[in-house]
Design a protein around this motif. Structure first.
Motif, PDB file in Angstrom:
ATOM      1  N   UNK A  68     -19.791  20.335  14.435  1.00 39.19           N
ATOM      2  CA  UNK A  68     -19.366  20.163  13.033  1.00 39.19           C
ATOM      3  C   UNK A  68     -18.535  21.385  12.609  1.00 39.19           C
ATOM      4  N   UNK A 143       0.614   7.709   2.136  1.00 40.08           N
ATOM      5  CA  UNK A 143       0.396   6.702   1.098  1.00 40.08           C
ATOM      6  C   UNK A 143       0.120   5.298   1.628  1.00 40.08           C
ATOM      7  N   UNK A 144       0.573   5.044   2.841  1.00 40.38           N
ATOM      8  CA  UNK A 144       0.468   3.674   3.341  1.00 40.38           C
ATOM      9  C   UNK A 144      -0.343   3.605   4.623  1.00 40.38           C
ATOM     10  N   UNK A 169      -2.086   0.643   0.024  1.00 43.48           N
ATOM     11  CA  UNK A 169      -1.199   1.605  -0.608  1.00 43.48           C
ATOM     12  C   UNK A 169      -2.025   2.552  -1.473  1.00 43.48           C
ATOM     13  N   UNK A 183      -3.174  -5.667   0.132  1.00 44.57           N
ATOM     14  CA  UNK A 183      -2.642  -7.019   0.199  1.00 44.57           C
ATOM     15  C   UNK A 183      -2.718  -7.426   1.660  1.00 44.57           C
ATOM     16  N   UNK A 241     -11.025 -19.838  -4.698  1.00 46.25           N
ATOM     17  CA  UNK A 241     -10.873 -18.396  -4.889  1.00 46.25           C
ATOM     18  C   UNK A 241     -12.247 -17.744  -4.948  1.00 46.25           C
TER      19      UNK A 241
ATOM     20  N   UNK B   3      -1.700 -20.352  -8.374  1.00 47.52           N
ATOM     21  CA  UNK B   3      -2.234 -19.198  -7.659  1.00 47.52           C
ATOM     22  C   UNK B   3      -1.285 -18.738  -6.560  1.00 47.52           C
ATOM     23  N   UNK B   4      -0.566 -19.704  -5.928  1.00 45.35           N
ATOM     24  CA  UNK B   4       0.387 -19.323  -4.880  1.00 45.35           C
ATOM     25  C   UNK B   4       1.530 -18.498  -5.480  1.00 45.35           C
ATOM     26  N   UNK B   7       0.493 -15.081  -6.005  1.00 47.82           N
ATOM     27  CA  UNK B   7       0.495 -14.291  -4.773  1.00 47.82           C
ATOM     28  C   UNK B   7       1.894 -13.852  -4.402  1.00 47.82           C
ATOM     29  N   UNK B  10       2.719 -11.066  -6.767  1.00 49.75           N
ATOM     30  CA  UNK B  10       1.979  -9.855  -6.405  1.00 49.75           C
ATOM     31  C   UNK B  10       2.514  -9.253  -5.112  1.00 49.75           C
ATOM     32  N   UNK B  11       2.875 -10.157  -4.173  1.00 50.23           N
ATOM     33  CA  UNK B  11       3.430  -9.714  -2.895  1.00 50.23           C
ATOM     34  C   UNK B  11       4.702  -8.917  -3.109  1.00 50.23           C
ATOM     35  N   UNK B  14       3.991  -5.618  -4.628  1.00 53.62           N
ATOM     36  CA  UNK B  14       3.361  -4.727  -3.644  1.00 53.62           C
ATOM     37  C   UNK B  14       4.428  -4.133  -2.723  1.00 53.62           C
ATOM     38  N   UNK B  17       6.349  -1.476  -4.413  1.00 55.99           N
ATOM     39  CA  UNK B  17       5.563  -0.245  -4.481  1.00 55.99           C
ATOM     40  C   UNK B  17       5.591   0.485  -3.148  1.00 55.99           C
ATOM     41  N   UNK B  18       5.415  -0.299  -2.052  1.00 54.85           N
ATOM     42  CA  UNK B  18       5.409   0.271  -0.712  1.00 54.85           C
ATOM     43  C   UNK B  18       6.751   0.957  -0.447  1.00 54.85           C
ATOM     44  N   UNK B  21       6.997   4.174  -2.212  1.00 57.19           N
ATOM     45  CA  UNK B  21       6.111   5.161  -1.604  1.00 57.19           C
ATOM     46  C   UNK B  21       6.684   5.685  -0.283  1.00 57.19           C
ATOM     47  N   UNK B  22       7.333   4.784   0.510  1.00 59.94           N
ATOM     48  CA  UNK B  22       7.888   5.200   1.805  1.00 59.94           C
ATOM     49  C   UNK B  22       9.108   6.083   1.601  1.00 59.94           C
ATOM     50  N   UNK B  88     -21.028  14.450  10.721  1.00 57.59           N
ATOM     51  CA  UNK B  88     -19.939  14.799   9.828  1.00 57.59           C
ATOM     52  C   UNK B  88     -19.996  16.284   9.477  1.00 57.59           C
ATOM     53  N   UNK B  94     -23.479   9.806  10.285  1.00 59.85           N
ATOM     54  CA  UNK B  94     -23.467   8.345  10.180  1.00 59.85           C
ATOM     55  C   UNK B  94     -23.868   7.813  11.544  1.00 59.85           C
TER      56      UNK B  94
END
Lengths: 253, 221
Positions: A68, A143-144, A169, A183, A241, B3-4, B7, B10-11, B14, B17-18, B21-22, B88, B94
Protein backbone atom coordinates in the motif's frame (compact mmCIF):
# COMPACT_ATOMS: atom_id res chain seq x y z
CA UNK A 1 -18.40 -33.51 -1.53
CA UNK A 2 -15.15 -31.87 -2.61
CA UNK A 3 -14.10 -32.40 -6.18
CA UNK A 4 -10.55 -33.70 -6.30
CA UNK A 5 -9.91 -31.75 -9.49
CA UNK A 6 -10.89 -28.48 -7.75
CA UNK A 7 -8.45 -29.07 -4.90
CA UNK A 8 -5.78 -30.11 -7.40
CA UNK A 9 -6.25 -26.90 -9.33
CA UNK A 10 -6.09 -24.77 -6.18
CA UNK A 11 -2.87 -26.52 -5.05
CA UNK A 12 -1.32 -26.16 -8.50
CA UNK A 13 -2.22 -22.48 -8.56
CA UNK A 14 -0.69 -21.86 -5.13
CA UNK A 15 2.48 -23.73 -6.08
CA UNK A 16 2.81 -21.83 -9.34
CA UNK A 17 2.29 -18.49 -7.62
CA UNK A 18 4.84 -19.30 -4.93
CA UNK A 19 7.45 -20.54 -7.39
CA UNK A 20 7.14 -17.54 -9.70
CA UNK A 21 7.47 -15.25 -6.67
CA UNK A 22 10.72 -16.94 -5.67
CA UNK A 23 12.10 -17.27 -9.20
CA UNK A 24 11.85 -13.59 -10.03
CA UNK A 25 15.23 -13.02 -8.46
CA UNK A 26 16.29 -10.03 -10.56
CA UNK A 27 14.27 -7.59 -8.49
CA UNK A 28 14.33 -3.84 -8.72
CA UNK A 29 15.91 -2.79 -5.42
CA UNK A 30 17.43 0.67 -5.90
CA UNK A 31 19.84 2.31 -3.49
CA UNK A 32 18.88 5.77 -2.21
CA UNK A 33 20.33 8.40 0.11
CA UNK A 34 18.43 9.99 3.00
CA UNK A 35 18.40 13.79 2.60
CA UNK A 36 15.95 14.59 5.38
CA UNK A 37 17.43 15.01 8.86
CA UNK A 38 16.25 11.46 9.63
CA UNK A 39 13.77 8.74 8.60
CA UNK A 40 11.92 6.46 11.02
CA UNK A 41 11.88 2.71 10.40
CA UNK A 42 8.85 0.87 11.70
CA UNK A 43 8.48 -2.85 12.35
CA UNK A 44 5.44 -3.14 10.07
CA UNK A 45 3.61 -1.41 7.22
CA UNK A 46 1.19 0.61 9.33
CA UNK A 47 1.11 3.78 11.41
CA UNK A 48 0.68 1.86 14.67
CA UNK A 49 3.82 -0.24 14.40
CA UNK A 50 6.66 0.87 16.70
CA UNK A 51 9.69 2.79 15.44
CA UNK A 52 12.73 0.60 16.11
CA UNK A 53 15.45 2.40 14.18
CA UNK A 54 16.29 5.83 12.81
CA UNK A 55 18.22 6.31 9.57
CA UNK A 56 20.22 9.53 9.61
CA UNK A 57 20.93 12.08 6.90
CA UNK A 58 23.34 10.95 4.15
CA UNK A 59 22.97 7.27 5.08
CA UNK A 60 22.19 4.91 2.21
CA UNK A 61 19.22 2.54 2.24
CA UNK A 62 17.97 -0.04 -0.25
CA UNK A 63 14.29 -0.01 -1.28
CA UNK A 64 13.02 -3.60 -1.23
CA UNK A 65 9.28 -3.63 -1.85
CA UNK A 66 6.04 -1.81 -1.37
CA UNK A 67 2.80 -2.56 0.45
CA UNK A 68 0.00 0.00 0.00
CA UNK A 69 1.66 3.32 0.92
CA UNK A 70 4.60 1.81 2.81
CA UNK A 71 8.05 0.85 1.52
CA UNK A 72 10.22 -1.86 3.02
CA UNK A 73 13.82 -0.67 3.22
CA UNK A 74 17.11 -2.24 4.24
CA UNK A 75 19.97 -0.32 5.85
CA UNK A 76 23.60 -1.00 4.96
CA UNK A 77 24.83 -1.05 8.58
CA UNK A 78 28.13 -2.89 8.92
CA UNK A 79 27.00 -4.11 12.33
CA UNK A 80 24.03 -5.85 10.69
CA UNK A 81 21.55 -4.65 8.09
CA UNK A 82 18.15 -3.66 9.46
CA UNK A 83 14.87 -4.04 7.58
CA UNK A 84 11.94 -1.79 8.33
CA UNK A 85 9.01 0.07 6.84
CA UNK A 86 8.83 3.72 5.81
CA UNK A 87 5.78 5.63 4.65
CA UNK A 88 5.99 6.64 0.97
CA UNK A 89 5.35 10.33 1.67
CA UNK A 90 8.15 10.38 4.28
CA UNK A 91 10.60 9.70 1.44
CA UNK A 92 9.87 12.85 -0.57
CA UNK A 93 13.28 14.30 0.27
CA UNK A 94 15.17 11.11 -0.50
CA UNK A 95 17.76 11.26 -3.31
CA UNK A 96 19.22 8.68 -5.64
CA UNK A 97 22.97 7.98 -5.55
CA UNK A 98 23.53 10.74 -8.15
CA UNK A 99 21.95 13.29 -5.82
CA UNK A 100 18.72 13.54 -7.81
CA UNK A 101 15.28 13.39 -6.15
CA UNK A 102 13.61 9.98 -6.45
CA UNK A 103 10.27 9.77 -8.20
CA UNK A 104 7.40 9.11 -5.84
CA UNK A 105 4.05 7.95 -7.15
CA UNK A 106 1.28 10.52 -7.26
CA UNK A 107 -0.47 10.84 -3.92
CA UNK A 108 -4.03 11.66 -2.93
CA UNK A 109 -6.46 13.27 -5.32
CA UNK A 110 -3.67 13.96 -7.83
CA UNK A 111 -3.64 10.29 -8.80
CA UNK A 112 -7.47 10.27 -9.03
CA UNK A 113 -7.21 12.87 -11.82
CA UNK A 114 -4.62 10.77 -13.66
CA UNK A 115 -6.49 7.47 -13.51
CA UNK A 116 -6.46 5.17 -16.54
CA UNK A 117 -8.55 2.29 -15.28
CA UNK A 118 -11.35 2.11 -12.79
CA UNK A 119 -12.65 -1.24 -11.54
CA UNK A 120 -15.54 -1.60 -9.18
CA UNK A 121 -18.68 -3.22 -7.98
CA UNK A 122 -22.06 -1.96 -6.89
CA UNK A 123 -25.37 -3.09 -5.56
CA UNK A 124 -28.78 -1.55 -5.98
CA UNK A 125 -32.30 -1.75 -7.26
CA UNK A 126 -33.51 -2.40 -10.80
CA UNK A 127 -37.26 -1.95 -11.05
CA UNK A 128 -37.86 -3.63 -7.68
CA UNK A 129 -35.26 -6.37 -8.07
CA UNK A 130 -31.83 -6.44 -6.44
CA UNK A 131 -28.99 -5.87 -8.89
CA UNK A 132 -25.27 -6.60 -8.45
CA UNK A 133 -22.83 -5.14 -10.93
CA UNK A 134 -19.12 -5.33 -11.69
CA UNK A 135 -17.77 -2.62 -13.96
CA UNK A 136 -14.59 -1.44 -15.62
CA UNK A 137 -13.92 2.03 -17.00
CA UNK A 138 -11.09 2.83 -19.37
CA UNK A 139 -10.28 6.54 -19.49
CA UNK A 140 -9.72 7.79 -23.02
CA UNK A 141 -9.10 11.22 -21.51
CA UNK A 142 -9.62 12.58 -17.98
CA UNK A 143 -13.19 13.44 -18.96
CA UNK A 144 -14.25 10.52 -21.11
CA UNK A 145 -14.23 6.85 -20.39
CA UNK A 146 -15.60 3.71 -21.98
CA UNK A 147 -17.36 1.45 -19.53
CA UNK A 148 -18.13 -2.24 -19.64
CA UNK A 149 -20.43 -3.70 -16.99
CA UNK A 150 -21.99 -7.03 -16.12
CA UNK A 151 -24.92 -7.35 -13.74
CA UNK A 152 -26.81 -10.09 -12.02
CA UNK A 153 -30.49 -9.40 -11.34
CA UNK A 154 -32.10 -11.11 -8.34
CA UNK A 155 -35.82 -10.47 -8.14
CA UNK A 156 -38.72 -11.99 -6.26
CA UNK A 157 -40.20 -13.39 -9.44
CA UNK A 158 -37.48 -13.21 -12.04
CA UNK A 159 -33.71 -13.54 -12.12
CA UNK A 160 -31.47 -12.46 -14.93
CA UNK A 161 -28.32 -10.99 -16.30
CA UNK A 162 -27.50 -7.72 -17.97
CA UNK A 163 -24.45 -6.56 -19.90
CA UNK A 164 -23.81 -2.97 -20.93
CA UNK A 165 -21.30 -0.83 -22.78
CA UNK A 166 -21.41 2.91 -22.39
CA UNK A 167 -19.57 6.15 -22.69
CA UNK A 168 -19.13 8.08 -19.48
CA UNK A 169 -18.53 11.79 -19.45
CA UNK A 170 -17.09 13.40 -16.31
CA UNK A 171 -17.06 17.17 -16.92
CA UNK A 172 -15.15 17.95 -13.72
CA UNK A 173 -12.53 15.22 -13.24
CA UNK A 174 -10.50 17.37 -10.83
CA UNK A 175 -13.32 17.62 -8.30
CA UNK A 176 -13.34 15.33 -5.29
CA UNK A 177 -17.06 14.83 -5.88
CA UNK A 178 -17.04 14.36 -9.62
CA UNK A 179 -20.40 13.99 -11.38
CA UNK A 180 -20.74 12.01 -14.60
CA UNK A 181 -23.23 11.24 -17.35
CA UNK A 182 -23.59 7.97 -19.19
CA UNK A 183 -25.13 6.85 -22.46
CA UNK A 184 -25.00 3.27 -23.59
CA UNK A 185 -26.57 0.09 -24.75
CA UNK A 186 -26.62 -3.57 -23.87
CA UNK A 187 -28.67 -6.71 -23.50
CA UNK A 188 -30.84 -7.98 -20.69
CA UNK A 189 -31.75 -11.60 -20.14
CA UNK A 190 -34.53 -12.48 -17.70
CA UNK A 191 -35.87 -15.84 -16.60
CA UNK A 192 -38.70 -16.69 -14.19
CA UNK A 193 -37.87 -18.25 -10.85
CA UNK A 194 -38.55 -21.96 -10.49
CA UNK A 195 -41.21 -21.44 -7.85
CA UNK A 196 -43.24 -19.01 -9.94
CA UNK A 197 -45.24 -19.86 -13.03
CA UNK A 198 -44.59 -17.16 -15.58
CA UNK A 199 -43.62 -16.40 -19.13
CA UNK A 200 -40.54 -17.92 -20.77
CA UNK A 201 -36.97 -16.56 -20.72
CA UNK A 202 -36.49 -13.28 -22.54
CA UNK A 203 -33.47 -11.61 -24.07
CA UNK A 204 -33.86 -7.98 -25.12
CA UNK A 205 -31.75 -5.09 -26.25
CA UNK A 206 -31.65 -2.10 -23.95
CA UNK A 207 -30.43 1.47 -24.19
CA UNK A 208 -29.82 3.72 -21.24
CA UNK A 209 -29.01 7.23 -20.12
CA UNK A 210 -27.84 7.98 -16.64
CA UNK A 211 -26.10 10.22 -14.24
CA UNK A 212 -24.11 9.71 -11.10
CA UNK A 213 -21.17 10.85 -9.11
CA UNK A 214 -17.78 9.54 -8.05
CA UNK A 215 -16.62 10.55 -4.60
CA UNK A 216 -12.88 10.25 -4.09
CA UNK A 217 -12.34 8.78 -0.61
CA UNK A 218 -8.69 7.87 -0.11
CA UNK A 219 -5.71 6.34 -1.89
CA UNK A 220 -7.13 4.55 -4.94
CA UNK A 221 -10.59 4.21 -3.44
CA UNK A 222 -13.74 5.79 -4.85
CA UNK A 223 -17.40 5.68 -3.83
CA UNK A 224 -19.86 5.76 -6.74
CA UNK A 225 -23.61 6.48 -6.81
CA UNK A 226 -25.53 6.15 -10.02
CA UNK A 227 -28.97 6.35 -11.58
CA UNK A 228 -29.82 4.91 -14.99
CA UNK A 229 -32.98 4.89 -17.01
CA UNK A 230 -33.14 1.85 -19.25
CA UNK A 231 -35.44 1.41 -22.22
CA UNK A 232 -36.04 -2.22 -23.12
CA UNK A 233 -36.39 -2.54 -26.88
CA UNK A 234 -37.59 -5.42 -28.95
CA UNK A 235 -39.71 -8.36 -28.04
CA UNK A 236 -42.74 -6.48 -26.70
CA UNK A 237 -45.19 -4.14 -28.45
CA UNK A 238 -44.25 -1.08 -26.45
CA UNK A 239 -40.86 -0.22 -25.07
CA UNK A 240 -40.70 -0.78 -21.35
CA UNK A 241 -38.80 1.75 -19.27
CA UNK A 242 -37.13 0.77 -16.01
CA UNK A 243 -35.11 2.62 -13.40
CA UNK A 244 -31.86 1.49 -11.86
CA UNK A 245 -30.41 2.98 -8.67
CA UNK A 246 -27.14 1.76 -7.30
CA UNK A 247 -24.13 2.54 -5.13
CA UNK A 248 -20.75 0.93 -4.89
CA UNK A 249 -17.00 1.21 -4.66
CA UNK A 250 -14.20 1.22 -7.15
CA UNK A 251 -10.44 1.25 -7.26
CA UNK A 252 -8.44 2.94 -10.00
CA UNK A 253 -5.05 2.45 -11.58
CA UNK B 1 -42.01 6.82 -30.41
CA UNK B 2 -41.75 9.72 -28.06
CA UNK B 3 -39.16 7.90 -25.98
CA UNK B 4 -37.08 7.09 -29.07
CA UNK B 5 -37.05 10.79 -30.00
CA UNK B 6 -35.95 11.55 -26.46
CA UNK B 7 -33.04 9.16 -26.88
CA UNK B 8 -32.04 10.66 -30.21
CA UNK B 9 -32.11 14.11 -28.66
CA UNK B 10 -30.19 13.00 -25.58
CA UNK B 11 -27.72 11.15 -27.80
CA UNK B 12 -27.02 14.30 -29.83
CA UNK B 13 -26.65 16.34 -26.66
CA UNK B 14 -24.26 13.76 -25.22
CA UNK B 15 -22.12 13.63 -28.38
CA UNK B 16 -21.91 17.43 -28.36
CA UNK B 17 -20.75 17.38 -24.74
CA UNK B 18 -18.19 14.67 -25.54
CA UNK B 19 -16.89 16.75 -28.46
CA UNK B 20 -16.46 19.81 -26.26
CA UNK B 21 -14.72 17.74 -23.60
CA UNK B 22 -12.33 16.09 -26.11
CA UNK B 23 -11.41 19.23 -28.01
CA UNK B 24 -10.54 21.34 -24.95
CA UNK B 25 -7.66 19.16 -23.67
CA UNK B 26 -6.44 18.51 -27.25
CA UNK B 27 -5.91 22.22 -27.82
CA UNK B 28 -4.04 22.36 -24.55
CA UNK B 29 -1.95 19.28 -25.46
CA UNK B 30 -0.81 20.84 -28.75
CA UNK B 31 0.72 23.84 -27.03
CA UNK B 32 2.36 21.60 -24.43
CA UNK B 33 3.91 19.44 -27.18
CA UNK B 34 5.49 22.51 -28.79
CA UNK B 35 7.28 23.32 -25.58
CA UNK B 36 8.58 19.80 -25.05
CA UNK B 37 12.32 19.34 -25.31
CA UNK B 38 14.39 16.76 -27.18
CA UNK B 39 12.62 13.45 -26.44
CA UNK B 40 15.88 11.42 -26.54
CA UNK B 41 17.39 13.31 -23.64
CA UNK B 42 14.20 12.99 -21.59
CA UNK B 43 14.12 9.23 -22.15
CA UNK B 44 17.66 8.70 -20.90
CA UNK B 45 17.11 10.58 -17.66
CA UNK B 46 13.88 8.64 -17.08
CA UNK B 47 15.74 5.34 -17.27
CA UNK B 48 18.15 6.29 -14.50
CA UNK B 49 15.56 7.73 -12.13
CA UNK B 50 14.69 5.83 -9.00
CA UNK B 51 10.97 5.25 -9.33
CA UNK B 52 9.02 4.02 -6.34
CA UNK B 53 6.18 2.71 -8.53
CA UNK B 54 8.64 0.27 -10.15
CA UNK B 55 9.22 -1.49 -6.82
CA UNK B 56 7.78 -4.93 -6.29
CA UNK B 57 4.42 -4.36 -4.62
CA UNK B 58 2.39 -6.75 -2.52
CA UNK B 59 -1.10 -5.29 -2.59
CA UNK B 60 -2.96 -8.24 -4.08
CA UNK B 61 -3.83 -11.28 -2.04
CA UNK B 62 -5.16 -14.65 -3.18
CA UNK B 63 -6.33 -17.30 -0.79
CA UNK B 64 -8.27 -20.48 -0.16
CA UNK B 65 -10.37 -21.28 2.86
CA UNK B 66 -12.45 -24.07 4.38
CA UNK B 67 -14.73 -24.40 7.36
CA UNK B 68 -18.30 -24.92 8.47
CA UNK B 69 -21.40 -23.11 7.27
CA UNK B 70 -24.79 -23.22 8.85
CA UNK B 71 -27.82 -22.68 6.63
CA UNK B 72 -31.01 -22.13 8.57
CA UNK B 73 -33.17 -25.30 8.57
CA UNK B 74 -30.55 -27.23 6.58
CA UNK B 75 -27.93 -27.97 9.22
CA UNK B 76 -24.23 -27.17 9.42
CA UNK B 77 -21.99 -28.40 6.66
CA UNK B 78 -18.49 -28.27 5.24
CA UNK B 79 -17.77 -25.21 3.10
CA UNK B 80 -14.69 -24.35 1.01
CA UNK B 81 -13.81 -21.50 -1.26
CA UNK B 82 -11.36 -19.00 -2.68
CA UNK B 83 -10.87 -15.28 -2.18
CA UNK B 84 -9.10 -12.43 -3.91
CA UNK B 85 -8.26 -9.19 -2.13
CA UNK B 86 -6.84 -5.83 -3.11
CA UNK B 87 -5.39 -3.74 -0.32
CA UNK B 88 -6.19 -0.11 -1.00
CA UNK B 89 -4.38 1.25 2.03
CA UNK B 90 -2.96 -0.12 5.27
CA UNK B 91 -6.51 -0.20 6.64
CA UNK B 92 -8.90 -0.54 3.69
CA UNK B 93 -9.33 -3.47 1.36
CA UNK B 94 -11.82 -4.86 -1.14
CA UNK B 95 -12.30 -8.56 -1.63
CA UNK B 96 -14.26 -11.13 -3.60
CA UNK B 97 -15.18 -14.57 -2.31
CA UNK B 98 -16.55 -17.67 -3.99
CA UNK B 99 -17.45 -20.78 -2.01
CA UNK B 100 -19.37 -24.01 -2.19
CA UNK B 101 -21.16 -26.19 0.32
CA UNK B 102 -23.72 -28.94 0.36
CA UNK B 103 -26.83 -28.77 2.49
CA UNK B 104 -28.16 -31.51 4.72
CA UNK B 105 -31.78 -32.42 5.41
CA UNK B 106 -34.28 -30.31 7.30
CA UNK B 107 -35.91 -31.62 10.49
CA UNK B 108 -39.13 -31.94 8.50
CA UNK B 109 -37.45 -34.24 5.97
CA UNK B 110 -35.86 -36.35 8.71
CA UNK B 111 -39.07 -36.75 10.74
CA UNK B 112 -41.45 -37.34 7.83
CA UNK B 113 -39.57 -40.39 6.67
CA UNK B 114 -39.38 -39.99 2.92
CA UNK B 115 -40.44 -36.45 2.02
CA UNK B 116 -37.80 -34.48 0.08
CA UNK B 117 -38.00 -30.69 -0.12
CA UNK B 118 -35.10 -30.37 -2.52
CA UNK B 119 -33.59 -32.48 -5.24
CA UNK B 120 -30.02 -33.67 -4.93
CA UNK B 121 -28.71 -30.92 -7.22
CA UNK B 122 -30.65 -28.23 -5.31
CA UNK B 123 -28.73 -29.10 -2.13
CA UNK B 124 -25.52 -27.75 -3.63
CA UNK B 125 -24.95 -24.24 -2.35
CA UNK B 126 -22.68 -21.77 -4.11
CA UNK B 127 -22.16 -18.19 -3.13
CA UNK B 128 -20.13 -15.23 -4.27
CA UNK B 129 -19.76 -11.82 -2.75
CA UNK B 130 -17.86 -8.58 -3.17
CA UNK B 131 -17.03 -6.87 0.07
CA UNK B 132 -15.25 -3.93 1.59
CA UNK B 133 -13.07 -4.50 4.63
CA UNK B 134 -11.44 -2.40 7.28
CA UNK B 135 -8.47 -3.43 9.38
CA UNK B 136 -8.80 -2.89 13.11
CA UNK B 137 -6.10 -3.23 15.74
CA UNK B 138 -3.02 -3.95 13.60
CA UNK B 139 -0.14 -5.20 15.68
CA UNK B 140 1.88 -8.21 16.59
CA UNK B 141 0.84 -11.56 18.00
CA UNK B 142 3.33 -13.49 20.08
CA UNK B 143 3.66 -17.24 19.74
CA UNK B 144 5.70 -18.59 22.62
CA UNK B 145 8.75 -16.58 23.63
CA UNK B 146 10.61 -16.66 20.32
CA UNK B 147 8.09 -15.77 17.65
CA UNK B 148 6.27 -12.56 16.86
CA UNK B 149 3.98 -12.26 13.85
CA UNK B 150 2.20 -9.24 12.46
CA UNK B 151 -1.54 -9.62 12.81
CA UNK B 152 -4.79 -7.73 12.68
CA UNK B 153 -8.48 -8.00 13.22
CA UNK B 154 -10.68 -6.99 10.30
CA UNK B 155 -14.36 -6.36 9.66
CA UNK B 156 -16.02 -6.89 6.29
CA UNK B 157 -19.38 -6.05 4.80
CA UNK B 158 -20.59 -6.75 1.30
CA UNK B 159 -23.18 -8.08 -1.07
CA UNK B 160 -23.49 -11.00 -3.41
CA UNK B 161 -25.66 -13.89 -4.45
CA UNK B 162 -26.30 -17.35 -3.07
CA UNK B 163 -27.38 -20.12 -5.43
CA UNK B 164 -29.30 -22.65 -3.39
CA UNK B 165 -32.52 -24.65 -3.57
CA UNK B 166 -32.97 -23.97 -7.28
CA UNK B 167 -32.87 -20.22 -6.87
CA UNK B 168 -30.41 -17.33 -6.70
CA UNK B 169 -30.81 -15.05 -3.71
CA UNK B 170 -29.48 -11.58 -3.11
CA UNK B 171 -27.25 -11.94 -0.08
CA UNK B 172 -25.71 -9.46 2.30
CA UNK B 173 -22.71 -10.63 4.27
CA UNK B 174 -20.77 -9.22 7.17
CA UNK B 175 -18.31 -10.50 9.68
CA UNK B 176 -15.09 -10.33 11.60
CA UNK B 177 -11.78 -11.99 10.90
CA UNK B 178 -8.24 -12.35 12.15
CA UNK B 179 -5.18 -12.37 9.92
CA UNK B 180 -1.79 -13.61 11.09
CA UNK B 181 1.14 -12.81 8.79
CA UNK B 182 3.61 -15.70 8.86
CA UNK B 183 5.84 -13.77 6.41
CA UNK B 184 5.33 -10.57 4.38
CA UNK B 185 3.63 -12.63 1.71
CA UNK B 186 1.90 -15.49 3.55
CA UNK B 187 -1.03 -15.07 5.93
CA UNK B 188 -3.23 -17.34 8.00
CA UNK B 189 -6.84 -16.14 8.14
CA UNK B 190 -9.76 -17.01 10.37
CA UNK B 191 -13.17 -15.50 9.91
CA UNK B 192 -16.74 -15.62 11.14
CA UNK B 193 -19.39 -14.28 8.80
CA UNK B 194 -23.12 -14.01 8.61
CA UNK B 195 -24.79 -14.43 5.22
CA UNK B 196 -28.28 -12.95 5.21
CA UNK B 197 -30.84 -13.64 2.51
CA UNK B 198 -34.56 -14.16 2.26
CA UNK B 199 -35.87 -17.67 1.66
CA UNK B 200 -39.31 -19.08 0.92
CA UNK B 201 -38.23 -22.72 0.77
CA UNK B 202 -40.32 -23.64 3.82
CA UNK B 203 -43.46 -21.73 2.82
CA UNK B 204 -43.62 -18.11 3.90
CA UNK B 205 -40.76 -15.87 2.88
CA UNK B 206 -38.42 -15.10 5.76
CA UNK B 207 -35.02 -13.58 6.34
CA UNK B 208 -32.49 -16.23 7.28
CA UNK B 209 -29.10 -15.78 8.96
CA UNK B 210 -26.43 -18.27 8.02
CA UNK B 211 -23.25 -18.30 10.04
CA UNK B 212 -19.96 -19.44 8.59
CA UNK B 213 -16.61 -20.11 10.29
CA UNK B 214 -13.58 -20.60 8.09
CA UNK B 215 -9.81 -20.92 8.27
CA UNK B 216 -7.55 -20.34 5.30
CA UNK B 217 -4.22 -19.30 3.88
CA UNK B 218 -3.47 -16.49 1.49
CA UNK B 219 -0.47 -15.19 -0.38
CA UNK B 220 0.41 -11.61 -1.28
CA UNK B 221 1.92 -10.57 -4.57
Amino acid sequence: MIHKSTIGKICLFILLTLSTGQLLAAKYEPLVVVADSYIDLRTGPGRGFPIFHVVEKNEQIRLIKRKTDWIKVKTLDKSGAKEGWVRVRDMHKTLDTDGKAIQLPKQGIEQFNARNWNLGFSGGDLDGAAILTVFANYYLSPRISAQLSASQILGDFTDGYMGNVNLTLSPFPEWRVSPFFTLGTGIIHTKPQTTVVQAEDRTDEIVHVGLGTDVYLTQRFVFRMEYKRHTILGSQETNEEINEWKAGFSIFF
Amino acid sequence: MESRLQYIFLGCAFIALVFVAVSAPMLHAATAADLEQDPLVVRETDRRDVRVDKLDSENFELGAFAGMMNVEDFGTNFVYGIKATYHVSEALFVEGNYAQSRMGQTSFELLSGGAQLLTDAQRDLKYYNLSVGYTLFPGESFVGSKWAFKSNLFVVVGAGATDFGGDQRFTVNGGVGYALYLTDWLALNMSARDHVFSSDLLGASKTVHNIEFTVGFSIFF
